[in-house]
Design an enzyme around this catalytic site. Structure first.
Site, PDB file in Angstrom:
ATOM      1  N   ASN A   1       0.825  -1.207   0.000  1.00  0.00           N
ATOM      2  CA  ASN A   1       0.000   0.000   0.000  1.00  0.00           C
ATOM      3  C   ASN A   1       0.859   1.257   0.000  1.00  0.00           C
ATOM      4  O   ASN A   1       1.944   1.284   0.577  1.00  0.00           O
ATOM      5  CB  ASN A   1      -0.933   0.013   1.215  1.00  0.00           C
TER       6      ASN A   1
ATOM      7  N   HIS B   1       5.683  -0.563  -2.861  1.00  0.00           N
ATOM      8  CA  HIS B   1       5.207   0.177  -4.031  1.00  0.00           C
ATOM      9  C   HIS B   1       5.277   1.688  -3.843  1.00  0.00           C
ATOM     10  O   HIS B   1       4.653   2.428  -4.602  1.00  0.00           O
ATOM     11  CB  HIS B   1       3.776  -0.260  -4.387  1.00  0.00           C
TER      12      HIS B   1
ATOM     13  N   GLY C   1      -5.132  -9.059   3.569  1.00  0.00           N
ATOM     14  CA  GLY C   1      -5.816  -8.234   2.570  1.00  0.00           C
ATOM     15  C   GLY C   1      -5.085  -8.038   1.257  1.00  0.00           C
ATOM     16  O   GLY C   1      -5.116  -6.954   0.705  1.00  0.00           O
TER      17      GLY C   1
ATOM     18  N   SER D   1      -4.721  -9.811  -2.734  1.00  0.00           N
ATOM     19  CA  SER D   1      -5.233 -10.839  -3.644  1.00  0.00           C
ATOM     20  C   SER D   1      -4.137 -11.831  -4.011  1.00  0.00           C
ATOM     21  O   SER D   1      -4.428 -12.887  -4.568  1.00  0.00           O
ATOM     22  CB  SER D   1      -5.779 -10.181  -4.910  1.00  0.00           C
TER      23      SER D   1
ATOM     24  N   ASN E   1      -8.196 -12.691   4.995  1.00  0.00           N
ATOM     25  CA  ASN E   1      -8.755 -12.131   3.765  1.00  0.00           C
ATOM     26  C   ASN E   1     -10.259 -12.396   3.750  1.00  0.00           C
ATOM     27  O   ASN E   1     -10.738 -13.295   4.434  1.00  0.00           O
ATOM     28  CB  ASN E   1      -8.095 -12.789   2.537  1.00  0.00           C
TER      29      ASN E   1
END
Ligand code: OAD
Length: 245
Positions: A113, A130, A193, A195, A219
């Site tokens: 995030n 990121h 959380g 994918s 998740n």
């Protein structure tokens, strides 16, 4: 040692003693998070029902080519996301993760995030794989800049354009080697959380698992990580992690 998950009396009772015990024994805990950890803070995920990539094309917004083609458009999209993120507050998942950091001998948070909410919640040892949406840098000389509210991308002294200091598709991740290395050293991984569809971050739990770590996933749904997780807890991260406290 106070235990982060305390005395859990919820519905997942069967799994909790094992998770508790493993966490208690862990010498080096890694937490890997994705957009789902911030969903309860009101920040859209990427691939959910109202996910960003359902309404926008990543190729138009999150690649160096997109910025080269239309810097103003890309900048405006990031300013729009900054406005949403600036107003958001950490939720119980962020706070629980920050608490775990204080309670275990060695800890690293690896987040995909860019929303800064883990830092806002008090987490300290973080790799922001990121990048961070509140920083900017020059796309030519690399000079770092803080938050900027201009409606169009400002020009650097060197003549380059400022861009958000985030990792776009097709770009390399500065701290990925460190993330790989640490993942092979830890003995407990909590994956929250994500994918598990975006590489190279998606490989980190697999590296940890093959190096002997105990893997716990939180998740809403099953993911590719569920295949190797020692325990999967399905539900909302904020509710689940805080109820575990
Ligand atoms: P995704 O949107 O791909 O996945 C979010 C995950 O969170 C899904 O598996 C959901 O089931 C789960 N989820 C949603 N709400 C949740 C909740 N309240 N509690 C628990 N889980 C919940 O987001 P990421 O996996 O983070 O990269 O995506 C990875 C990368 O793809 C992002 O960093 C971004 C994106 O494109 C770049 O922009 C480079």
């Amino acid at each position: 040692m106070e235990h982060p998950f305390g005395a859990y009396k919820g519905t997942k009772r069967g799994k909790m003693p094992t998770i508790n015990q493993k966490l208690k024994e862990a010498k080096f805990v890694i937490v890997l998070t994705g957009a789902g950890v911030s969903a309860e803070s009101g920040i859209p995920t990427f691939r959910g029902e109202d996910g960003l990539w359902k309404n926008f094309r990543a190729e138009d917004l999150a690649t160096p080519e997109a910025f080269a083609r239309n810097p103003k458009f890309v900048w405006e999209w990031y300013q729009y996301r900054r406005d949403i993120i600036r107003k958001a507050e950490p939720n119980n998942a962020h706070y629980t993760i920050a608490k775990i950091e204080k309670l275990v001998p060695k800890f690293l948070l690896i987040t995909q995030n860019i929303d800064n909410l883990h830092t806002k919640a008090g987490a300290k040892n973080i790799i922001e794989l990121h990048g961070n949406i509140f920083r900017n840098r020059c796309n030519r000389c690399g000079k770092n800049y803080g938050e900027i509210s201009d409606p169009t991308p400002p020009t650097c002294q060197c003549g380059g354009l400022l861009r958000p200091d985030v990792v776009w598709f097709g770009e390399s991740i500065p701290q990925i080697e460190e993330a790989f290395q640490k993942s092979s050293e830890c003995d407990f991984v909590l994956v929250v959380g994500t994918s598990g569809l975006v590489e190279p971050a998606a490989s980190l739990p697999f590296i940890a698992k093959s190096s002997g770590a105990f893997v716990v996933e939180v998740n809403l749904d099953r993911t590719p990580i569920s295949e190797i997780a020692d325990e999967s807890l399905f539900g909302k991260a904020g509710e689940l992690l805080s109820s575990l406290m």
